[in-house]
Design a protein around this motif. Sequence first.
Motif, mmCIF file in Angstrom:
data_model
loop_
_atom_site.group_PDB
_atom_site.id
_atom_site.type_symbol
_atom_site.label_atom_id
_atom_site.label_comp_id
_atom_site.label_asym_id
_atom_site.label_seq_id
_atom_site.Cartn_x
_atom_site.Cartn_y
_atom_site.Cartn_z
ATOM 1 N N LYS A 55 0.853 -1.181 0.000
ATOM 2 C CA LYS A 55 0.000 0.000 0.000
ATOM 3 C C LYS A 55 0.895 1.238 0.000
ATOM 4 O O LYS A 55 2.054 1.186 0.415
ATOM 5 N N SER A 56 0.359 2.353 -0.434
ATOM 6 C CA SER A 56 1.126 3.592 -0.351
ATOM 7 C C SER A 56 1.153 4.079 1.091
ATOM 8 O O SER A 56 0.283 3.724 1.900
ATOM 9 N N SER A 57 2.148 4.889 1.421
ATOM 10 C CA SER A 57 2.216 5.465 2.760
ATOM 11 C C SER A 57 0.974 6.309 3.059
ATOM 12 O O SER A 57 0.470 6.309 4.188
ATOM 13 N N LYS A 58 0.466 7.010 2.048
ATOM 14 C CA LYS A 58 -0.735 7.831 2.242
ATOM 15 C C LYS A 58 -1.944 6.968 2.587
ATOM 16 O O LYS A 58 -2.729 7.306 3.477
ATOM 17 N N THR A 59 -2.079 5.850 1.887
ATOM 18 C CA THR A 59 -3.214 4.965 2.147
ATOM 19 C C THR A 59 -3.121 4.346 3.541
ATOM 20 O O THR A 59 -4.104 4.315 4.291
ATOM 21 N N ALA A 60 -1.944 3.848 3.896
ATOM 22 C CA ALA A 60 -1.757 3.250 5.216
ATOM 23 C C ALA A 60 -1.999 4.274 6.316
ATOM 24 O O ALA A 60 -2.606 3.968 7.358
ATOM 25 N N ALA A 61 -1.539 5.502 6.094
ATOM 26 C CA ALA A 61 -1.733 6.561 7.081
ATOM 27 C C ALA A 61 -3.207 6.891 7.248
ATOM 28 O O ALA A 61 -3.705 7.040 8.377
ATOM 29 N N GLN A 62 -3.933 7.008 6.141
ATOM 30 C CA GLN A 62 -5.357 7.334 6.216
ATOM 31 C C GLN A 62 -6.123 6.249 6.961
ATOM 32 O O GLN A 62 -7.002 6.542 7.782
ATOM 33 N N GLU A 63 -5.808 4.994 6.698
ATOM 34 C CA GLU A 63 -6.465 3.891 7.393
ATOM 35 C C GLU A 63 -6.183 3.933 8.887
ATOM 36 O O GLU A 63 -7.080 3.700 9.707
ATOM 37 N N PHE A 64 -4.950 4.256 9.258
ATOM 38 C CA PHE A 64 -4.584 4.329 10.673
ATOM 39 C C PHE A 64 -5.302 5.494 11.355
ATOM 40 O O PHE A 64 -5.832 5.344 12.465
ATOM 41 N N VAL A 65 -5.314 6.646 10.719
ATOM 42 C CA VAL A 65 -5.965 7.825 11.294
ATOM 43 C C VAL A 65 -7.459 7.583 11.469
ATOM 44 O O VAL A 65 -8.045 7.919 12.511
ATOM 45 N N THR A 66 -8.079 6.967 10.488
ATOM 46 C CA THR A 66 -9.510 6.672 10.576
ATOM 47 C C THR A 66 -9.801 5.658 11.684
ATOM 48 O O THR A 66 -10.722 5.850 12.488
ATOM 49 N N ALA A 67 -9.019 4.584 11.721
ATOM 50 C CA ALA A 67 -9.247 3.527 12.709
ATOM 51 C C ALA A 67 -9.074 4.017 14.134
ATOM 52 O O ALA A 67 -9.727 3.520 15.065
ATOM 53 N N ASN A 68 -8.212 5.008 14.325
ATOM 54 C CA ASN A 68 -7.923 5.507 15.668
ATOM 55 C C ASN A 68 -8.565 6.859 15.969
ATOM 56 O O ASN A 68 -8.268 7.455 17.009
ATOM 57 N N ASN A 69 -9.441 7.342 15.078
ATOM 58 C CA ASN A 69 -10.185 8.590 15.292
ATOM 59 C C ASN A 69 -9.265 9.763 15.657
ATOM 60 O O ASN A 69 -9.552 10.542 16.567
ATOM 61 N N LEU A 70 -8.180 9.880 14.926
ATOM 62 C CA LEU A 70 -7.161 10.854 15.318
ATOM 63 C C LEU A 70 -7.519 12.298 14.994
ATOM 64 O O LEU A 70 -6.890 13.223 15.513
ATOM 65 N N THR A 71 -8.492 12.525 14.145
ATOM 66 C CA THR A 71 -8.868 13.899 13.833
ATOM 67 C C THR A 71 -10.148 14.327 14.549
ATOM 68 O O THR A 71 -10.594 15.468 14.395
ATOM 69 N N THR A 72 -10.700 13.437 15.341
ATOM 70 C CA THR A 72 -11.939 13.749 16.061
ATOM 71 C C THR A 72 -11.636 14.581 17.298
ATOM 72 O O THR A 72 -10.785 14.233 18.106
ATOM 73 N N LEU A 92 4.768 7.743 8.811
ATOM 74 C CA LEU A 92 4.552 8.552 10.008
ATOM 75 C C LEU A 92 4.352 10.022 9.639
ATOM 76 O O LEU A 92 3.514 10.720 10.227
ATOM 77 N N GLY A 93 5.094 10.496 8.655
ATOM 78 C CA GLY A 93 4.917 11.876 8.198
ATOM 79 C C GLY A 93 3.512 12.118 7.653
ATOM 80 O O GLY A 93 2.906 13.164 7.925
ATOM 81 N N GLU A 94 2.994 11.154 6.926
ATOM 82 C CA GLU A 94 1.626 11.286 6.396
ATOM 83 C C GLU A 94 0.595 11.258 7.521
ATOM 84 O O GLU A 94 -0.413 11.978 7.469
ATOM 85 N N ILE A 95 0.836 10.463 8.553
ATOM 86 C CA ILE A 95 -0.074 10.442 9.708
ATOM 87 C C ILE A 95 -0.048 11.790 10.424
ATOM 88 O O ILE A 95 -1.100 12.355 10.762
ATOM 89 N N TYR A 96 1.142 12.328 10.646
ATOM 90 C CA TYR A 96 1.249 13.655 11.259
ATOM 91 C C TYR A 96 0.504 14.690 10.423
ATOM 92 O O TYR A 96 -0.195 15.561 10.964
ATOM 93 N N ALA A 97 0.661 14.608 9.111
ATOM 94 C CA ALA A 97 0.027 15.580 8.223
ATOM 95 C C ALA A 97 -1.496 15.532 8.337
ATOM 96 O O ALA A 97 -2.166 16.577 8.386
ATOM 97 N N LEU A 98 -2.057 14.340 8.397
ATOM 98 C CA LEU A 98 -3.510 14.211 8.515
ATOM 99 C C LEU A 98 -4.008 14.752 9.845
ATOM 100 O O LEU A 98 -5.051 15.428 9.916
ATOM 101 N N ALA A 99 -3.260 14.476 10.918
ATOM 102 C CA ALA A 99 -3.655 14.997 12.221
ATOM 103 C C ALA A 99 -3.597 16.519 12.249
ATOM 104 O O ALA A 99 -4.504 17.191 12.775
ATOM 105 N N LEU A 100 -2.564 17.084 11.656
ATOM 106 C CA LEU A 100 -2.416 18.538 11.647
ATOM 107 C C LEU A 100 -3.436 19.205 10.726
ATOM 108 O O LEU A 100 -3.892 20.326 11.000
ATOM 109 N N THR A 101 -3.805 18.525 9.664
ATOM 110 C CA THR A 101 -4.890 19.031 8.820
ATOM 111 C C THR A 101 -6.179 19.115 9.626
ATOM 112 O O THR A 101 -6.943 20.091 9.524
ATOM 113 N N GLY A 102 -6.414 18.097 10.463
ATOM 114 C CA GLY A 102 -7.584 18.107 11.336
ATOM 115 C C GLY A 102 -7.555 19.231 12.358
ATOM 116 O O GLY A 102 -8.601 19.642 12.867
ATOM 117 N N ALA A 103 -6.344 19.719 12.647
ATOM 118 C CA ALA A 103 -6.203 20.835 13.580
ATOM 119 C C ALA A 103 -6.206 22.187 12.875
ATOM 120 O O ALA A 103 -5.909 23.219 13.501
#
Length: 331
Positions: free
Chosen positions: A106-123, A146-157
């Motif tokens: 999987k791409s890093s972006k896809t894996a990151a999005q799945e992790f962020v969604t599964a763990n409700n990191l932007t809620t 990990l960089g993509e996960i950080y990016a998604l969390a910060l986008t949520g902020a």
Amino acid sequence: MRRHLLLMAATATAAVVTLAGCGSAGSSGTEAPASSAAGAGCAPVTGDKLVVLTDDKALQNTDNVIPAINKKASSPQLIAALDKVSAALDTTKLIDLNKAVDVDRKSSKTAAQEFVTANNLTTGLEKGPGGNITVGAANFSESATLGEIYALALTGAGYTVKVQQIGNRELYEPALEKGEIAVVPEYAATLATFLQGKVDKAGKDPSSTDLTTTVTNLTALGEKVGLVFGKASEAQDQNAFATTTAFADKYSVKTLSDLATKCSGAATILGGPAECPQRPKCQQGLVDVYNFQAGKFSTLDSGGPLTKTALKNGTISVGLVFSSDGALAAG
């Protein structure tokens, strides 16, 4: 390039030599620790699955994943978003993320999005001051994910975020200090040692087997170069020693103490990079901390495909790996 400073990449030529007195360690020509083991040892056992032996006497330092942040780019909301990532991340989840990218492709972006969604990191994230920020990443897949996960969390902020994969620490750390990037996923013990080398090469090694000590020293070093840090996660990517699960079951070994007690002896083959016999976090450390004596050493690579293949094929008994390797995923 991996993130660890404790072991450098070694030759890809595999060789096995008997350790007797100060014999050579594989094709490197380096010397290996003397072996006084008189036991039979534990011969390799083939198997498709690998397991890390618990480092029960804390040989390795605390290389926990931690957000490193440019102080001027920092805000309470930014740190809170990154701390939420750290709270959700442990070694098992990091292994699964690496498996998703390195094994399942999987791409890093896809894996990151799945992790962020599964763990409700932007809620429930509080919105920060916003604006454009860049998350940096090193040039290996775990850091990119990990960089993509950080990016998604910060986008949520409330930030507008891009991820820039830069290269090794010698390149991205100065960019972080200058504010060319705002955040980068880091490893506590290794970064502390790196910053100590910049601030005071003659100073005491700031890394420790105790996470609180490592982070305290890292924080003090960060203040001198304009960096601050979020909370360290439970996830660790550090040097580790693995066997096949079949080997662990056959010889009833779960820890490195078990390995030393039950498997010191002539039949046991340790595999790793050429410099492993002299390194304090590799074979020399196993001797000093656990009194483990391998009968032979096989020169392979640093936690790479040669070592993992040698374990699975029954060429070596135990090998140096990275503790978050996707090949260690259960199932």
